[in-house]
Write an enzyme that holds these catalytic residues in place. Structure first.
Site, PDB file in Angstrom:
ATOM      1  N   HIS A 233       0.832  -1.327   0.040  1.00 31.44           N
ATOM      2  CA  HIS A 233      -0.001   0.032  -0.090  1.00 31.44           C
ATOM      3  C   HIS A 233       0.848   1.525  -0.142  1.00 31.44           C
ATOM      4  O   HIS A 233       2.056   1.072   0.142  1.00 31.44           O
ATOM      5  CB  HIS A 233      -0.864  -0.003   1.373  1.00 31.44           C
ATOM      6  CG  HIS A 233      -0.080   0.135   2.507  1.00 31.44           C
ATOM      7  ND1 HIS A 233       0.643  -0.826   3.222  1.00 31.44           N
ATOM      8  CD2 HIS A 233       0.086   1.077   3.274  1.00 31.44           C
ATOM      9  CE1 HIS A 233       1.163  -0.658   4.139  1.00 31.44           C
ATOM     10  NE2 HIS A 233       1.007   0.656   4.255  1.00 31.44           N
ATOM     11  N   ASP A 235       0.650   5.205   1.600  1.00 30.88           N
ATOM     12  CA  ASP A 235       0.100   5.847   2.864  1.00 30.88           C
ATOM     13  C   ASP A 235      -0.626   7.092   2.337  1.00 30.88           C
ATOM     14  O   ASP A 235      -0.486   7.765   1.820  1.00 30.88           O
ATOM     15  CB  ASP A 235       1.022   6.289   3.844  1.00 30.88           C
ATOM     16  CG  ASP A 235       1.439   5.275   4.744  1.00 30.88           C
ATOM     17  OD1 ASP A 235       1.396   3.895   4.683  1.00 30.88           O
ATOM     18  OD2 ASP A 235       2.734   5.196   5.351  1.00 30.88           O
ATOM     19  N   HIS A 296       4.858   0.200  -0.020  1.00 28.11           N
ATOM     20  CA  HIS A 296       5.678  -0.485   1.049  1.00 28.11           C
ATOM     21  C   HIS A 296       4.627  -1.792   1.440  1.00 28.11           C
ATOM     22  O   HIS A 296       3.413  -1.803   1.364  1.00 28.11           O
ATOM     23  CB  HIS A 296       6.326   0.273   2.074  1.00 28.11           C
ATOM     24  CG  HIS A 296       5.132   1.228   2.849  1.00 28.11           C
ATOM     25  ND1 HIS A 296       4.472   2.366   2.109  1.00 28.11           N
ATOM     26  CD2 HIS A 296       4.337   0.998   4.047  1.00 28.11           C
ATOM     27  CE1 HIS A 296       3.639   2.824   3.076  1.00 28.11           C
ATOM     28  NE2 HIS A 296       3.642   2.095   4.288  1.00 28.11           N
ATOM     29  N   ARG A 306       7.226  -8.548  16.067  1.00 25.07           N
ATOM     30  CA  ARG A 306       7.883  -7.473  15.692  1.00 25.07           C
ATOM     31  C   ARG A 306       6.510  -6.232  15.512  1.00 25.07           C
ATOM     32  O   ARG A 306       5.687  -6.690  15.501  1.00 25.07           O
ATOM     33  CB  ARG A 306       7.908  -7.351  14.097  1.00 25.07           C
ATOM     34  CG  ARG A 306       8.339  -6.209  13.224  1.00 25.07           C
ATOM     35  CD  ARG A 306       8.709  -6.126  11.951  1.00 25.07           C
ATOM     36  NE  ARG A 306       9.380  -4.947  11.127  1.00 25.07           N
ATOM     37  CZ  ARG A 306       8.530  -3.886  10.885  1.00 25.07           C
ATOM     38  NH1 ARG A 306       7.121  -3.899  10.699  1.00 25.07           N
ATOM     39  NH2 ARG A 306       9.208  -2.697  10.387  1.00 25.07           N
TER      40      ARG A 306
HETATM   41  C1  LIG Z   1      -4.663   8.397   8.852  1.00 23.15           C
HETATM   42  C2  LIG Z   1      -4.732   7.212   8.569  1.00 23.15           C
HETATM   43  C3  LIG Z   1      -3.987   6.599   7.293  1.00 23.15           C
HETATM   44  C4  LIG Z   1      -4.443   5.112   7.463  1.00 23.15           C
HETATM   45  C5  LIG Z   1      -5.957   5.372   7.755  1.00 23.15           C
HETATM   46  C6  LIG Z   1      -5.888   6.197   8.868  1.00 23.15           C
HETATM   47  C7  LIG Z   1      -5.403   5.546  10.115  1.00 23.15           C
HETATM   48  C8  LIG Z   1      -4.758   4.190   9.928  1.00 23.15           C
HETATM   49  C9  LIG Z   1      -3.905   4.270   8.728  1.00 23.15           C
HETATM   50  C10 LIG Z   1      -3.679   2.991   8.123  1.00 23.15           C
HETATM   51  C11 LIG Z   1      -2.379   2.083   8.801  1.00 23.15           C
HETATM   52  C12 LIG Z   1      -2.180   0.881   8.193  1.00 23.15           C
HETATM   53  C13 LIG Z   1      -2.215   0.911   6.782  1.00 23.15           C
HETATM   54  C14 LIG Z   1      -3.139   1.580   6.154  1.00 23.15           C
HETATM   55  C15 LIG Z   1      -3.479   1.555   4.623  1.00 23.15           C
HETATM   56  C16 LIG Z   1      -4.503   1.338   7.034  1.00 23.15           C
HETATM   57  O1  LIG Z   1      -5.614   0.408   6.690  1.00 23.15           O
HETATM   58  O2  LIG Z   1      -4.673   2.252   7.943  1.00 23.15           O
HETATM   59  C17 LIG Z   1      -3.115   3.183   6.635  1.00 23.15           C
HETATM   60  C18 LIG Z   1      -3.985   4.040   6.221  1.00 23.15           C
HETATM   61  C19 LIG Z   1      -3.699   4.972   4.952  1.00 23.15           C
HETATM   62  O3  LIG Z   1      -2.732   5.275   4.770  1.00 23.15           O
HETATM   63  O4  LIG Z   1      -4.879   5.153   4.225  1.00 23.15           O
HETATM   64  O1  LIG Z   2       5.473  -2.282  10.113  1.00 22.94           O
HETATM   65  C1  LIG Z   2       5.783  -1.390   9.150  1.00 22.94           C
HETATM   66  O2  LIG Z   2       6.932  -1.495   9.411  1.00 22.94           O
HETATM   67  C2  LIG Z   2       4.929  -0.766   8.575  1.00 22.94           C
HETATM   68  C3  LIG Z   2       3.618  -0.241   8.883  1.00 22.94           C
HETATM   69  C4  LIG Z   2       2.834   0.533   7.920  1.00 22.94           C
HETATM   70  O3  LIG Z   2       3.018   0.352   6.813  1.00 22.94           O
HETATM   71  C5  LIG Z   2       1.822   1.490   8.285  1.00 22.94           C
HETATM   72  O4  LIG Z   2       1.236   1.285   9.520  1.00 22.94           O
HETATM   73  O5  LIG Z   2       0.956   1.904   7.369  1.00 22.94           O
HETATM   74 FE   LIG Z   3       2.204   2.160   5.539  1.00 27.46          FE
END
Ligand SMILES: C=C1C[C@]23C[C@H]1CC[C@H]2[C@@]12CCC[C@@](C)(C(=O)O1)[C@H]2[C@@H]3C(=O)O
Ligand SMILES: O=C(O)CCC(=O)C(=O)O
Ligand SMILES: [Fe+2]
Length: 363
Positions: A233, A235, A296, A306
């Site tokens: 994905h 961010d 990533h 982890r």
């Molecule tokens: C501010 C954010 C950014 C979110 C949504 C919200 C809270 C959690 C983040 C994440 C974290 C894990 C990957 C991701 C793809 C997910 O599913 O939750 C991220 C998402 C995004 O980057 O879109």
């Molecule tokens: O655990 C990691 O190293 C990456 C986590 C991540 O990509 C995320 O929280 O958006």
């Molecule tokens: Fe991420």
């Protein structure tokens, strides 16, 4: 409140409980079929989770204690190439990183029944659960998460009814320091890329930005090469500041890696006490695609648990973003790659199409 609007934007699609509740990882000793990921087709075949994955990308390690002129230049270069760098001498005391790591481990070590008390609601952002984008896949990832937008108190109280203050103090202090660091980095990067000062102020001022904290745990896995720690994905942020806790697992996809042309996956091995910084979609958009939004994922490389902690530095929901170089940002002669889009609309498009969101706003 500011955070309300952003969480509403993420909550536009209501999730089903099975898309939120993680596996009780303590309870299994073989990898369930629901968590087996097929090797992906195409260029991702290079260095898949099941492949050697030994390739390590030489993403820059930038020392933030040197004068900003030179660190800023290095950051811009890193954003243009990898979309990622690691930051050392960043001013966040190592004890604070250790304290956040300890609280994260304390949270995920709780029994599943206790963690479920703090489960994220079907259209909420805060609390315990699978990563939000889990609903987009047939298979489940080998992780559990805890999201904090605003105050962690309500959900922390459900985890530790009589003893939640320690967690909140550590998390709130970390959030505050990391927010300051993220704002400084974004300002420095934009300044070093010759963005006009009034544009920098407009998009990164305290009233136009906020943060979300994402605690992630990847428990020890009985069959790591067939499981996926976190699926590929990008961010939804300007910048994400990630503490990797010293255990390998983060990979980025780059067209500079993987041999055979077409690119490939490589590790970003955490440097001691460092913070991994990556460009998110929204900085990619305002930079008119000059900065690379780093795709990533997380693979399961080590036998131990982890944990990672991501700080997402994001504009507020009603901010309207457009490439600064051509949207009144003062830059001249550049072709505008993206149309203007509000953060709220962007999030809606992303969680509908995910991989196609950038093409949906391409001019
Ligand atoms: C501010 C954010 C950014 C979110 C949504 C919200 C809270 C959690 C983040 C994440 C974290 C894990 C990957 C991701 C793809 C997910 O599913 O939750 C991220 C998402 C995004 O980057 O879109
Ligand atoms: O655990 C990691 O190293 C990456 C986590 C991540 O990509 C995320 O929280 O958006
Ligand atoms: Fe991420």
């Amino acid at each position: 409140m500011i955070t309300t609007a952003l969480s509403e934007a993420f909550g536009q699609y209501t999730l089903k409980p099975h898309q939120i509740v993680p596996l009780d990882f303590h309870s299994v000793d073989t990898l369930p079929e629901t968590h087996v990921w097929p090797p992906p087709p195409g260029p991702e075949l290079v260095n898949t989770a099941a492949g050697d994955g030994q390739l390590v990308f030489p993403v820059p390690v930038i020392d933030f204690s040197v004068p900003e002129d030179s660190s800023g230049k290095l950051m811009v270069e890193a954003c243009e190439t990898w979309g990622v760098f690691q930051l050392v001498n960043h001013g966040i005391p190592l004890e604070i990183l250790a304290a956040v790591e300890a609280q994260t481990k304390r949270l995920f070590a709780l029994p599943a029944s206790r963690k479920l008390e703090a489960l994220r609601s079907p259209n909420g952002v805060n609390g315990y659960g699978q990563a939000r984008f889990a609903s987009l896949f047939d298979k489940n990832m080998w992780n559990e998460g805890f999201t904090v937008m605003g105050s962690p108190a309500d959900h922390a109280r459900k985890l530790w009814p009589d003893d939640y203050q320690g967690f909140c103090d550590v998390i709130e202090d970390y959030q505050k320091r990391m927010r300051e660091l993220a704002a400084r980095l974004l300002g420095l990067i934009l300044r070093s890329a010759n963005t006009p000062a009034q544009e920098i102020r407009r998009i990164s001022s305290p009233s136009a930005t906020m943060t979300t904290l994402q605690l992630n745990s990847y428990p020890p896995c009985p069959d790591p090469t067939r499981a996926m720690g976190m699926a590929p994905h990008t961010d939804t942020s300007f910048l994400t500041l990630l503490y990797q806790g010293g255990v390998k697992g983060l990979q980025i996809f780059s067209d500079r890696g993987g041999g055979g042309g077409g690119g490939g996956w490589g590790m970003v091995d955490p440097v001691d006490g460092g913070i991994t910084v990556n460009v998110g979609d929204l900085l990619h958009v305002v930079s008119n695609a000059r900065f690379h939004t780093a795709r990533h994922r997380v693979v399961l490389r080590e036998a131990r648990q982890r944990v990672s902690v991501g700080l997402f530095f994001v504009p507020t929901a009603d901010c309207v973003l457009s490439p600064l170089a051509c949207g009144g940002g003062g830059g001249e002669g550049e072709v505008c790659r993206y149309r203007a889009v509000s953060v709220k609309e962007y999030i809606g498009l992303k969680y509908k199409g995910f991989e196609t969101v950038l093409s949906a706003i391409t001019k």
